[in-house]
Motif scaffolding. Sequence first.
Motif, PDB file in Angstrom:
ATOM      1  N   UNK A 137      -3.090   1.517 -10.514  1.00  0.00           N
ATOM      2  CA  UNK A 137      -3.104   0.099 -10.211  1.00  0.00           C
ATOM      3  C   UNK A 137      -3.934  -0.153  -8.957  1.00  0.00           C
ATOM      4  N   UNK A 138      -4.548  -1.365  -8.843  1.00  0.00           N
ATOM      5  CA  UNK A 138      -5.276  -1.706  -7.640  1.00  0.00           C
ATOM      6  C   UNK A 138      -4.338  -1.655  -6.438  1.00  0.00           C
ATOM      7  N   UNK A 139      -4.843  -1.094  -5.327  1.00  0.00           N
ATOM      8  CA  UNK A 139      -4.036  -1.042  -4.118  1.00  0.00           C
ATOM      9  C   UNK A 139      -2.913  -0.045  -4.209  1.00  0.00           C
ATOM     10  N   UNK A 140      -3.012   0.968  -5.097  1.00  0.00           N
ATOM     11  CA  UNK A 140      -1.918   1.907  -5.259  1.00  0.00           C
ATOM     12  C   UNK A 140      -2.301   3.279  -4.744  1.00  0.00           C
ATOM     13  N   UNK A 141      -1.299   4.040  -4.360  1.00  0.00           N
ATOM     14  CA  UNK A 141      -1.464   5.421  -3.945  1.00  0.00           C
ATOM     15  C   UNK A 141      -0.257   6.176  -4.457  1.00  0.00           C
ATOM     16  N   UNK A 144       2.998   4.225  -4.853  1.00  0.00           N
ATOM     17  CA  UNK A 144       3.053   3.143  -3.868  1.00  0.00           C
ATOM     18  C   UNK A 144       2.023   2.075  -4.221  1.00  0.00           C
ATOM     19  N   UNK A 145       2.480   0.847  -4.374  1.00  0.00           N
ATOM     20  CA  UNK A 145       1.609  -0.291  -4.662  1.00  0.00           C
ATOM     21  C   UNK A 145       1.596  -1.195  -3.440  1.00  0.00           C
ATOM     22  N   UNK A 146       0.396  -1.645  -3.058  1.00  0.00           N
ATOM     23  CA  UNK A 146       0.251  -2.472  -1.864  1.00  0.00           C
ATOM     24  C   UNK A 146      -0.368  -3.816  -2.211  1.00  0.00           C
ATOM     25  N   UNK A 147       0.287  -4.882  -1.762  1.00  0.00           N
ATOM     26  CA  UNK A 147      -0.206  -6.246  -1.953  1.00  0.00           C
ATOM     27  C   UNK A 147      -0.148  -6.940  -0.592  1.00  0.00           C
ATOM     28  N   UNK A 148      -1.230  -6.825   0.170  1.00  0.00           N
ATOM     29  CA  UNK A 148      -1.203  -7.361   1.526  1.00  0.00           C
ATOM     30  C   UNK A 148      -0.190  -6.611   2.356  1.00  0.00           C
ATOM     31  N   UNK A 149       0.768  -7.356   2.942  1.00  0.00           N
ATOM     32  CA  UNK A 149       1.793  -6.701   3.765  1.00  0.00           C
ATOM     33  C   UNK A 149       3.014  -6.294   2.941  1.00  0.00           C
ATOM     34  N   UNK A 150       2.923  -6.473   1.611  1.00  0.00           N
ATOM     35  CA  UNK A 150       4.023  -6.096   0.726  1.00  0.00           C
ATOM     36  C   UNK A 150       3.730  -4.716   0.132  1.00  0.00           C
ATOM     37  N   UNK A 151       4.642  -3.773   0.331  1.00  0.00           N
ATOM     38  CA  UNK A 151       4.481  -2.412  -0.165  1.00  0.00           C
ATOM     39  C   UNK A 151       5.640  -2.090  -1.102  1.00  0.00           C
ATOM     40  N   UNK A 152       5.319  -1.682  -2.323  1.00  0.00           N
ATOM     41  CA  UNK A 152       6.327  -1.355  -3.332  1.00  0.00           C
ATOM     42  C   UNK A 152       6.224   0.132  -3.647  1.00  0.00           C
ATOM     43  N   UNK A 153       7.257   0.871  -3.295  1.00  0.00           N
ATOM     44  CA  UNK A 153       7.320   2.303  -3.595  1.00  0.00           C
ATOM     45  C   UNK A 153       8.082   2.462  -4.903  1.00  0.00           C
ATOM     46  N   UNK A 159      11.111  -1.318  -1.102  1.00  0.00           N
ATOM     47  CA  UNK A 159      10.140  -2.377  -0.857  1.00  0.00           C
ATOM     48  C   UNK A 159      10.111  -2.689   0.629  1.00  0.00           C
ATOM     49  N   UNK A 160       8.902  -2.838   1.171  1.00  0.00           N
ATOM     50  CA  UNK A 160       8.747  -3.219   2.574  1.00  0.00           C
ATOM     51  C   UNK A 160       7.798  -4.404   2.675  1.00  0.00           C
ATOM     52  N   UNK A 161       8.125  -5.282   3.591  1.00  0.00           N
ATOM     53  CA  UNK A 161       7.284  -6.445   3.849  1.00  0.00           C
ATOM     54  C   UNK A 161       7.024  -6.495   5.346  1.00  0.00           C
TER      55      UNK A 161
END
Length: 236
Positions: A137-141, A144-153, A159-161
Amino acid sequence: MAGTHVLFVEDDDVIREATQLALERVGFVVTAMPDGLSGLEAFRARTPQIALLDVMVPGLDGVSLCRRIRDESTVPVIMLSARADSIDVVLGLEAGADDYVTKPFDSAVLVARIRAVLRRFGHAGGLAGDERGGQDEPGSSGGVLTFGDLVVDTDGMEVRRGGEPVALTPTEMRLLLEFSAAPGTVLTRDKLLERVWDYGWGGDTRVVDVHVQRLRTKIGQDRIDTVRGFGYKLKA
């Protein structure tokens, strides 16, 4: 799911006894209480795997009891209401309930809804690992998915914001996983009901709307767009 402990709070003696027998007949272990205060005590004495709460019970009404439970636990909650009025449904969902069933109900329908909720709670992590893990997915590692300051593991189910942890219920987490798996893609309410609520039949889309609003308050109001006439999408 045999042996699953169910807390059932219902003030009508006939409904309480009949429903308890129906649930026990299919293998559930049921603690039945006639009012909200005794229901809260029973919850604290032995945390159930799921709670069934009638909206109109004495002492501490079902909506207030749901809020108290949600303050202490992410245990799934199904509200029972004698009316299909929007106020009852929305209040229960806003209090943290995961689903609702309107009375009078067929015991087989109630059992099916309980099992659907338990399935998705039992497989909250499996969605990410089994169905989504192989996709880039875009912004993923990794997971871990990243959408700006939102990080979804998606592996650790965290989830972290802005670097701070975000506390989500399992239903909210599954909803966010669906959105984050396809950022920018419109997901219809029916599709979300099927994927998140495990409905193999038609469901009330108000369940989706209220949960999306609850999710927005936690991850940011501008993070999820409403596409009128279709559904919702996570901003890419």
